[in-house]
Structure formats: structure tokens, C-alpha cells
Enzyme design. Structure first.
Site, PDB file in Angstrom:
ATOM      1  N   ARG A  14      33.128  34.580  51.596  1.00 20.36           N
ATOM      2  CA  ARG A  14      32.373  33.716  52.514  1.00 20.36           C
ATOM      3  C   ARG A  14      33.027  33.728  53.898  1.00 20.36           C
ATOM      4  O   ARG A  14      32.563  34.384  54.818  1.00 20.36           O
ATOM      5  CB  ARG A  14      32.308  32.285  51.923  1.00 20.36           C
ATOM      6  CG  ARG A  14      31.228  31.396  52.535  1.00 20.36           C
ATOM      7  CD  ARG A  14      31.595  30.776  53.864  1.00 20.36           C
ATOM      8  NE  ARG A  14      32.824  29.996  53.843  1.00 20.36           N
ATOM      9  CZ  ARG A  14      33.380  29.491  54.930  1.00 20.36           C
ATOM     10  NH1 ARG A  14      32.835  29.664  56.117  1.00 20.36           N
ATOM     11  NH2 ARG A  14      34.522  28.814  54.847  1.00 20.36           N
ATOM     12  N   HIS A 212      43.004  24.542  54.837  1.00 16.03           N
ATOM     13  CA  HIS A 212      42.374  25.812  55.214  1.00 16.03           C
ATOM     14  C   HIS A 212      42.918  26.221  56.586  1.00 16.03           C
ATOM     15  O   HIS A 212      42.687  25.540  57.576  1.00 16.03           O
ATOM     16  CB  HIS A 212      40.858  25.575  55.269  1.00 16.03           C
ATOM     17  CG  HIS A 212      40.031  26.737  55.707  1.00 16.03           C
ATOM     18  ND1 HIS A 212      39.299  27.502  54.821  1.00 16.03           N
ATOM     19  CD2 HIS A 212      39.781  27.261  56.929  1.00 16.03           C
ATOM     20  CE1 HIS A 212      38.634  28.441  55.492  1.00 16.03           C
ATOM     21  NE2 HIS A 212      38.911  28.314  56.776  1.00 16.03           N
ATOM     22  N   HIS A 214      43.802  29.230  59.628  1.00 15.71           N
ATOM     23  CA  HIS A 214      43.548  30.539  60.244  1.00 15.71           C
ATOM     24  C   HIS A 214      44.816  30.976  60.963  1.00 15.71           C
ATOM     25  O   HIS A 214      45.582  30.149  61.458  1.00 15.71           O
ATOM     26  CB  HIS A 214      42.375  30.450  61.222  1.00 15.71           C
ATOM     27  CG  HIS A 214      41.050  30.463  60.535  1.00 15.71           C
ATOM     28  ND1 HIS A 214      40.164  31.508  60.624  1.00 15.71           N
ATOM     29  CD2 HIS A 214      40.465  29.556  59.718  1.00 15.71           C
ATOM     30  CE1 HIS A 214      39.081  31.236  59.896  1.00 15.71           C
ATOM     31  NE2 HIS A 214      39.241  30.058  59.333  1.00 15.71           N
ATOM     32  N   CYS A 245      35.017  32.616  62.231  1.00 16.00           N
ATOM     33  CA  CYS A 245      33.860  31.735  62.218  1.00 16.00           C
ATOM     34  C   CYS A 245      32.914  32.193  63.314  1.00 16.00           C
ATOM     35  O   CYS A 245      33.328  32.371  64.461  1.00 16.00           O
ATOM     36  CB  CYS A 245      34.273  30.289  62.446  1.00 16.00           C
ATOM     37  SG  CYS A 245      32.845  29.200  62.547  1.00 16.00           S
TER      38      CYS A 245
HETATM   39 MG    MG Z   1      37.502  29.198  58.220  1.00 16.22          MG
END
Ligand code: MG
Length: 308
Positions: A14, A212, A214, A245
Site C-alpha cells: 500500500r 509509522h 518515513h 505519499c
Molecule cells: Mg506513509
């Protein structure tokens, strides 16, 4: 000695693939999912159910979930395939496709919320009781993510109080887990500690926390350690470090899962994931994309080496 458990949620199908310029075929997505399951991951984000005009990379979410549903070994297995949604329509599509776990995303900042979720933050919460009821009635479990929890590409710095307030609004409905996301990779470990403490102060303890990160500014591994030291036991990663994103300019790759795995293995955690197989999955998706991917461990010599 029993090793402490740490759950790695694999998000490459995803979050990894949604920001790739090329659209990866459903067949290759399913091959990636197979490789992820073979490596031992017990939860993975399989697809998002969002506007296919805005995120064409995820237009085949229904087909991905249908293929998963048809696989007897997956249907009866212990692996959870997460569907991500940003609105009620997405939740309904995910449930119709057979998703048993929904991750619903809110934003901490209005600038990002307007672009990602189509409305300012407060407005996006109006539908939240309905979303929770629809998921519950379908027998799906529900988690929430607070994105841009460390900074927004449009509004800049996001106040800690703001993140805590949004987390608290998420917890007004029945969720089993709350994730805080550094959508654009701006956090440092001190931010992680501060924000997690603020969130823990307002979210009931039965809701597990997930983080989460990055790696846009090379801080993701340090942030992951800070999160674990604050008690988080569920971390997202994207094999090979692919991802970003579509609505966050410059949001380069997620933290590479194989790098998290190597580090936390050495720190004595039990993730249940096989590093060699995770590296093989990272190499597979790197090959499909046809480029050198950011993950480091998949490019380093095996350690300890086979000769030892
Ligand atoms: Mg993300």
C-alpha cells in the site's frame, strides 16, 4: 530467555507502491504479498480504497482483496490483510472486498487533511461514528492513524497538543489500535518521545499504539528505537524502503522493513519474521520497480556471515 515481541506491519503493497510513478500489476502485487507472508509477517497493508482517479496505483484494491479471499491458505491463516480508507465510501468498498481490518486515516493538520481526506480535520470526524458502526456491523476490526503527526507539508510544524487532541477524537470510537505517522519524515527521536507521551496521556491503555515512520531525513531508525523505548510494540515498515505519499511532496520512502528487522533482531526482539526471506521480498519488489531501492540491509553482506 524469552525474547520480547515486536510486531512489524508490512506496508509496501500500500504505502510503498502508491507513490511509485509506475503502476505495478495486480499479479506482481500478489507475488509481493506472497513473499511477505512467506517471510513470516502476520499483518500487512494490502491495499487502500481511495479515489482511483487520485491514486491510480491503488485502483485494483478490490482485485487484490478478492484474490486474497480466494486463497484458502490465506483465508484460514493467521495473517491479517489491512485495508486503508479515508472516507465512508472507502470503508464500504473495503468491507465489500472482504477486508477484516480497516485502518482509517485522519490528519493532524488541516492543510494535509483538505488534500488527503477532502475536508478540514474537524469535518472529517463527523462521519467517524458511522464509520465505526459500519465496520463493527461487518465484523471488521478498526484502527486509526493520525497522519502528519510530526509536521505537515502545507501547514509546517504541528503542535503536540493538536496531535493529542486528534488522537483523543480517534479514541472516541471503538478502535483496537492507534497509529501515529510521520508522513513526511521530519521527526527526531525527541519529537517521538514527546508526542507519544502526549498521546498516551489521552488514549485509553487498552488501545495499542503503532508508529509509522518515513526516512526522508534519515531519522526513521532512530525514531523507531525511540518509539519502542516509549512502549510501542507495533511498527510499520516498507520492504526495500519504497513508498511515500501522493499528497505529500518530497515524502521519500518509508523506513525499510529489513533494516528495522536487522536492528531489532540484534536488540533481542522477536518479530517472527525471517530476515533472509524479508530481504528476498525486498529484492523482488526492487526488481519489479527496476531501480536501486533505499533499504541498506538488503544491499549489505549477510551478517553473521555464513562462514561463521
Ligand atoms: Mg506513509
Amino acid at each position: 530467555m524469552t525474547r520480547e515481541k515486536l510486531e512489524l506491519v508490512e506496508v509496501s503493497p500500500r504505502d510503498g507502491l502508491q507513490n511509485e510513478p509506475d503502476i505495478v500489476s495486480t499479479e506482481n502485487k500478489l507475488a509481493l504479498i506472497d513473499a511477505i507472508v512467506a517471510a513470516g509477517f502476520k499483518r500487512l497493508e494490502a491495499a487502500s480504497f481511495v479515489n482511483p482517479k487520485k491514486v491510480p496505483q491503488m485502483a485494483d484494491g478490490d482485485a487484490v482483496f478478492e484474490a486474497i479471499r480466494k486463497r484458502e491458505d490465506y483465508r484460514n491463516g493467521e495473517v491479517t490483510f489491512i485495508a486503508l480508507a479515508l472516507n465512508l465510501r472507502g470503508v464500504e468498498r473495503a468491507l465489500a472486498a472482504g477486508a477484516k481490518e480497516i485502518n482509517y486515516v485522519f490528519c493532524a493538520s488541516d492543510g494535509f487533511s483538505i488534500r488527503n481526506n477532502g475536508a478540514p480535520v474537524e469535518e472529517t470526524f463527523r462521519i467517524w461514528p458511522t464509520v465505526a458502526a459500519v465496520a463493527r456491523d461487518a465484523g471488521a476490526r478498526l484502527s486509526a492513524t493520525v497522519s502528519t503527526a510530526f509536521g505537515c507539508p502545507f501547514d509546517g510544524e504541528v503542535a503536540v497538543e493538536r496531535v493529542a487532541a486528534v488522537a483523543e477524537m480517534c479514541a472516541h470510537q471503538e478502535i483496537f489500535e492507534l497509529a501515529i505517522a510521520d508522513t513526511i519524515g521530519v521527526a527526531a527521536p525527541s519529537d517521538v518521545r514527546e508526542r507519544l507521551r502526549a498521546v498516551k496521556a489521552v488514549v485509553p491503555p487498552h488501545i495499542q499504539l503503532r508508529a509509522h515512520f518515513h526516512n526522508t531525513r534519515n531519522t526513521a531508525l532512530a525514531n523507531a528505537v525511540a518509539a519502542v523505548e516509549e512502549g510501542v510494540r507495533v511498527l510499520d515498515g516498507s520492504l526495500a524502503g519504497i513508498g511515500g505519499c501522493p499528497f505529500a511532496p518530497g515524502a521519500a520512502g518509508n523506513v525499510p522493513t529489513e533494516d528495522l528487522l536487522y536492528m531489532f533482531n540484534r536488540m533481542g526482539f522477536d518479530t517472527g519474521v525471517d530476515l533472509d526471506r524479508a530481504v528476498a521480498a525486498a529484492k523482488f519488489i526492487g526488481g519489479v520497480l527496476g531501480r536501486v531501492t533505499p533499504g541498506m540491509v538488503s544491499r549489505a553482506p549477510k551478517w553473521p556471515s555464513a562462514a561463521q
